[in-house]
Scaffold this active site. Structure first.
Site, short mmCIF file in Angstrom:
data_model
loop_
_atom_site.label_atom_id
_atom_site.label_comp_id
_atom_site.label_asym_id
_atom_site.label_seq_id
_atom_site.Cartn_x
_atom_site.Cartn_y
_atom_site.Cartn_z
N THR A 145 0.83 -1.20 0.00
CA THR A 145 0.00 0.00 0.00
C THR A 145 0.86 1.25 0.00
O THR A 145 1.74 1.41 0.86
CB THR A 145 -0.90 0.01 1.25
OG1 THR A 145 -1.67 -1.20 1.28
CG2 THR A 145 -1.82 1.22 1.25
N GLU A 146 0.63 2.14 -0.98
CA GLU A 146 1.34 3.42 -1.07
C GLU A 146 2.87 3.28 -1.09
O GLU A 146 3.60 4.16 -0.67
CB GLU A 146 0.92 4.35 0.07
CG GLU A 146 -0.58 4.52 0.23
CD GLU A 146 -1.24 5.17 -0.97
OE1 GLU A 146 -0.53 5.82 -1.75
OE2 GLU A 146 -2.48 5.04 -1.12
N LEU A 147 3.34 2.13 -1.58
CA LEU A 147 4.78 1.82 -1.64
C LEU A 147 5.43 1.85 -0.25
O LEU A 147 6.65 2.04 -0.14
CB LEU A 147 5.53 2.77 -2.59
CG LEU A 147 5.22 2.64 -4.08
CD1 LEU A 147 6.15 3.55 -4.90
CD2 LEU A 147 5.35 1.20 -4.58
N TRP A 299 5.42 6.63 -0.89
CA TRP A 299 5.55 7.53 -2.03
C TRP A 299 4.72 8.79 -1.85
O TRP A 299 4.56 9.58 -2.77
CB TRP A 299 5.21 6.82 -3.34
CG TRP A 299 3.78 6.45 -3.61
CD1 TRP A 299 2.69 6.53 -2.78
CD2 TRP A 299 3.28 5.91 -4.85
NE1 TRP A 299 1.57 6.09 -3.40
CE2 TRP A 299 1.89 5.70 -4.69
CE3 TRP A 299 3.86 5.61 -6.07
CZ2 TRP A 299 1.09 5.18 -5.69
CZ3 TRP A 299 3.05 5.09 -7.08
CH2 TRP A 299 1.69 4.88 -6.89
#
Length: 416
Positions: A145-147, A299
């Site tokens: 999730t979300e890097l 990120w």
């Protein structure tokens, strides 16, 4: 030969309806089906359908030389099945080309990796199984999730059998090094890392239609010149971005679809770059160094940390209150409880509570149906209060069954 790796994130949360304090104990319908349908159809028509068709046409035109990858959250897949079968079918057509790789991630696009290895593992297995069921691919590469990534998260991912993971090429981690190489987890060398080139990615995702940008307007010719200017020693450029960049964040009128139409032919015709999937990159490149990340990176925003989701008191309170229920929820076999538990974990609920309104303010307002972060918090906590009541009722019933079963044995022992 240099490599260019496109990765697109596809995610839509199950948005909560306006849930009042007076609904608690009376209404267990938490999710706004009408609003979720409207958002899905809007994004489908502006982004998913036209962009999927464009990618399909490019794959056919270049006969296997153009390749991309996707990570699709379970909540998005569920909504495709509920509201947008045409979108699901278009992704299936992409899967059938053999030029598209689908990655593993958490089913609920959740932050479970930060608090529970068991929940994290269960969600990843569930999402990977859904990808295999729908697209006939067993994911080999993981994207959190979300890097979000750290040494420990990398270790957990490797424990699940994944040998490659995507994350952010954050300056505070890389320091003087370039993101344009294949790396590995310093404490778990068996896990290879592909790092986002955030500058070149964000040039497309965020700056493409920004008239005040000194490089505006961005054309495919200009972009390929930038790629060609990268040092000959650097081996891969990872372009990671939200899929909604195309047609939603950057409207069709901005020229974003024309940009993508021309980019592959210029990359393949005028540069040393060849397109690849994450799996191909990990198989064909040599590891050039190790990365150590003690504190999680992501990120999101300028800070590239967790502050978009867990940066203030209301976010932390909501997050901790939710995961305090985990042990109880695991005991409950009720399908509705398990579904609601998954959907309540979606990171967007905490993102809506973000109080950062400076450099990243506009980003946090996008797709946000709340007027303020505090409204988002109150709404979520009202829902969570009702959910907790339901969980406790189930636990009480389970304990009562256990007591009934053990009572005769206790009486028998007492009689002896």
């Amino acid at each position: 030969m240099k490599k260019l790796c496109f990765y697109f994130q596809v995610h839509q949360p199950m948005r909560l309806r306006h849930y009042r304090f007076f609904d608690i104990s009376k209404n267990h319908d938490y999710f706004d089906d009408k609003f979720n349908f409207e958002i899905m159809r809007k994004v489908a028509d502006k982004c998913y359908l036209p962009m999927n068709q464009l990618l399909l046409d490019l794959i056919h035109e270049f006969k296997g030389e153009f390749k991309v990858s996707f990570s699709i959250s379970g909540t998005a897949l569920d909504q495709f099945e509920m509201y947008a079968h045409d979108v699901l079918d278009s992704f299936k057509r992409l899967a059938a080309t053999g030029c598209v790789e689908f990655l593993a991630e958490t089913y609920s696009h959740s932050l479970s990796a930060l608090v529970s290895q068991e929940e994290f593992t269960n969600q990843v297995k569930r999402q990977a199984a859904k990808i295999e069921e729908l697209f006939g691919q067993k994911p080999k590469v993981f994207r959190n999730t979300e890097l979000i990534y750290s040494n420990h998260i990398g270790w957990m991912v490797n424990q699940m059998g994944y040998k490659t993971m995507l994350t952010e090429g954050a300056d505070k981690v890389l320091e003087w090094r370039s993101p344009n190489y294949l790396y590995q987890n310093e404490h778990c060398p068996d896990l290879k890392l592909l790092l986002k080139n955030y500058k070149l990615s964000d040039d497309i995702a965020f700056r493409f239609s920004q008239a005040s940008w000194d490089a505006y307007p961005l054309t495919a010719d200009k972009y390929v010149d930038w790629l060609k200017s990268i040092s000959w020693t650097e081996e891969i450029v990872n372009l990671f971005m939200d899929y909604e960049t195309f047609g939603e964040h950057q409207w069709k009128e901005s020229g974003i679809f024309d940009f993508m139409y021309h980019l592959p032919r210029l990359v393949l015709g005028r540069s040393e770059f060849k397109f690849c999937t994450p799996s191909e990159a990990a198989e064909q490149l040599q590891v050039r160094g190790s990365i150590s990340v003690d504190n999680p990176i992501s990120w999101a925003d300028m800070e590239r940390d967790l502050s978009a989701w867990l940066g203030n008191h209301i976010q932390d309170d909501a997050f901790e209150s939710l995961y305090r229920l985990e042990e109880k929820v695991k005991r409950i076999k009720d399908a509705d409880i398990q579904r609601d538990w998954r959907y309540l974990q979606t990171s967007d609920h905490f993102y809506y509570m973000c109080t950062k309104f400076f450099n990243d303010g506009d980003v946090h307002k996008y797709f946000n149906h709340y007027n303020t972060p505090y409204e988002a918090f109150i709404n979520f906590m009202n829902v969570l209060t009702d959910f907790e009541e339901r969980v406790n009722k189930h636990i009480k019933a389970l304990d009562a069954k256990v007591d009934k079963k053990t009572a005769p044995a206790v009486k028998e022992v007492a009689a002896k």
